[in-house]
Design an enzyme around this catalytic site. Sequence first.
Site, PDB file in Angstrom:
ATOM      1  N   GLU A  50       0.861  -1.177   0.000  1.00 54.47           N
ATOM      2  CA  GLU A  50       0.000   0.000   0.000  1.00 54.47           C
ATOM      3  C   GLU A  50       0.899   1.229   0.000  1.00 54.47           C
ATOM      4  O   GLU A  50       1.941   1.234   0.674  1.00 54.47           O
ATOM      5  CB  GLU A  50      -0.879   0.003   1.261  1.00 54.47           C
ATOM      6  N   CYS A 243      -6.814   0.903   3.147  1.00 53.90           N
ATOM      7  CA  CYS A 243      -7.770   2.019   3.146  1.00 53.90           C
ATOM      8  C   CYS A 243      -7.643   2.857   1.877  1.00 53.90           C
ATOM      9  O   CYS A 243      -8.589   3.506   1.445  1.00 53.90           O
ATOM     10  CB  CYS A 243      -7.529   2.902   4.360  1.00 53.90           C
ATOM     11  N   ASN A 364     -12.113  -3.485   1.123  1.00 55.43           N
ATOM     12  CA  ASN A 364     -11.128  -3.555   2.200  1.00 55.43           C
ATOM     13  C   ASN A 364     -11.783  -3.081   3.479  1.00 55.43           C
ATOM     14  O   ASN A 364     -12.367  -1.988   3.505  1.00 55.43           O
ATOM     15  CB  ASN A 364      -9.929  -2.649   1.893  1.00 55.43           C
ATOM     16  N   GLU A 365     -11.710  -3.894   4.502  1.00 49.87           N
ATOM     17  CA  GLU A 365     -12.266  -3.538   5.813  1.00 49.87           C
ATOM     18  C   GLU A 365     -13.676  -2.958   5.673  1.00 49.87           C
ATOM     19  O   GLU A 365     -13.984  -1.893   6.207  1.00 49.87           O
ATOM     20  CB  GLU A 365     -11.327  -2.582   6.559  1.00 49.87           C
TER      21      GLU A 365
HETATM   22  O1  AHR Z   1      -1.997  -1.218   7.008  1.00 47.68           O
HETATM   23  C1  AHR Z   1      -2.491   0.045   7.280  1.00 47.68           C
HETATM   24  C2  AHR Z   1      -4.019   0.102   7.237  1.00 47.68           C
HETATM   25  O2  AHR Z   1      -4.542  -0.721   8.222  1.00 47.68           O
HETATM   26  C3  AHR Z   1      -4.637  -0.418   5.984  1.00 47.68           C
HETATM   27  O3  AHR Z   1      -4.714   0.550   5.006  1.00 47.68           O
HETATM   28  C4  AHR Z   1      -6.024  -0.787   6.426  1.00 47.68           C
HETATM   29  O4  AHR Z   1      -6.562  -1.838   5.665  1.00 47.68           O
HETATM   30  C5  AHR Z   1      -5.857  -1.116   7.885  1.00 47.68           C
HETATM   31  O5  AHR Z   1      -6.746  -0.447   8.661  1.00 47.68           O
END
Ligand code: AHR
Length: 648
Positions: A50, A243, A364-365
Amino acid sequence: MRSTTIILTLVFLAVSLSTSALANPDHVLKVDPSSLGPEVSSLLYGIFFEDINHAVDGGLYAEMIRNRSFEHQDPVEGWFAVFESDCKATFSIETDRPLNKNNTKYLSFEIQSDDKLISLSNDGYDGIPLKKGERYLFSVFVRSDEEYNGEIKVMLVDTKGEPVAEKSLGTAFSSEWEKYSVELQPNESLDDGRLIITMKGSGKISFDMVSLFPEENWNGMRIDLLEMLEELKPAFVRFPGGCLVEGDSLENAYRWKDTIGPIEERKTNYNLWGYHQSYGIGFYEYLLLSEHLGAEPIPIFNAGMSCQVRGAEYCPMDEMDEWVRNVLDFIEFANGPSDSLWGSKRSELGHPEPFNVKYIGIGNENWGTEYHDRFPLFREAVKEKYPEITIIFSGPPSYEGASFNRAWRWARSNGIEIFDEHMYAVPEWMLRNTDRYDKYDRSGPKVMLGEYAAHAAGTRNTLQAAIAEAALMTGLERNSDIVIMAAYAPLFNREGWSQWTPDLIWFDNTRVYGTPSYHVQKLFNDNTGDVIIPSSLTDEDIEIIGYWFKSLYHVCSYDYESKELIIKIVNPWPEEKKLRIEIGEEVQITGKAEMISITSDNIFDENTFQNPDKVRPKTVGMSDLSNEFTLTFSGNSVTVLRLETTGL
Ligand code: AHR
């Protein structure tokens, strides 16, 4: 009875060995090869990529100019203009005749004094590191509206402004955007160089896409950081977030189509971590990277909803087509034939062969009704056209509790293939929950532990955190019939530019080191084996102020090719532990072995730029072992034993 203590070399002793039966061990580890456990997932240990902490821009992406296209929120971020005294000139960010529709801003100078020098400079990220004699590729788009009549030069300079390399871009410039490229070769090495463009003349001159790359790069990537990934040999690459995929709102959610093609045509994006992404490393580069690493690419797509933790914007259900199409088009881009609409774009970029992507993640999440309503739209569309693709369902940010349990209930009753769990937990929690997956229902979805890390005090990358992760990983490996993929998160941290700690790899302009967690990831991944061999420990459970822990954490596997029995032992306690290892007669130990251990004097020890190797694995060879032997494992250690056998 003969008692032999093999003195293990090196600065400290992680483990000491005695073949004596009288060694009076603290525990006995029984390894039972008479029945085999699950096969170790071939995808078990991967990486999660990321652009957080400047992992990509200012990191893996080798571009040395910050804000090369003047598209940042503050369009002059990273830039300085210096005018010689009495110079009549102004500069401004303009948008009326952009380079293209995605690259909307550019920098213009209007100059009315022929003999005064104007310089425009950029110092990248904490200065531009330059190596004497190496080649740097400079390029820029230039346009002259009201005929500019002077010379433009480009230089690399030291902090006093003294040039170490210099080239002229010429004296005549077109009224249309034109690209200029020159090679610069510094005659001195600098840690904190700068790029300067100088002008002396009058008229109007505009610049965009001011770029500087070291000639030594791999598809635009920094070699030293790439090498750190190569050494990990990840089985998969989950990308591009996190995120980041979700966005603060749908406006800055990640759209992969913005990230492919000529770099000057990629639409940059303000990311949710608070900085701008050039998308110089986009989806095509992530696919190339995965291929280069021999890793399975696992792209993650926005589910039509922005980050729920940050207030969630939901795409109306009747407008979801954009997001679903986004995924279908990607699959065609990655896997489709060269004569398909999107497959032809991949081919034009230089990869006619399909990438053969097998997994994709939706969301994601994400959690709740809004996600459960949207996920099926993707699944139906993808499965209808590409039934061979496995779809990963996103879990919520929590790894236990009501919302997590609800998500699992939904996943189980809706035929989900893989569930993406995320786990950021204190080390003690990890130590207490290494048996978490022993209890998972084998008939339900598989698990991708898409993000995890132990968050020790101060979220520092200590040995303590790495030991807790190693303990957890013994449980992942033992259960790799259900946990088929796992990745530490986040991957990179640029010192001084970070939003999140701890992280696996730290770097600055010229240095990089692996944290203790990095060494644990590599140690486990280098030593997975093919199949789990059941093992059990005497006096395994211990109670400490009402909480239950294991006295040692362990997992055993067998590697068919090398004919080695692999035993991993994690001792998270300060005291050394004497362990008798008894291996069932179904395998015969030849006597030869290798032992790799990670430990340090203090559990709070970390690696740093000053001492990057404070905590790192040490390897010793061993001989004269039999099917039963006793070893002492030092306090705060992670150890892998590779025992040669005659076969299984
Ligand atoms: O790894 C950092 C963040 O942690 C990622 O973007 C998210 O998926 C999680 O909350």
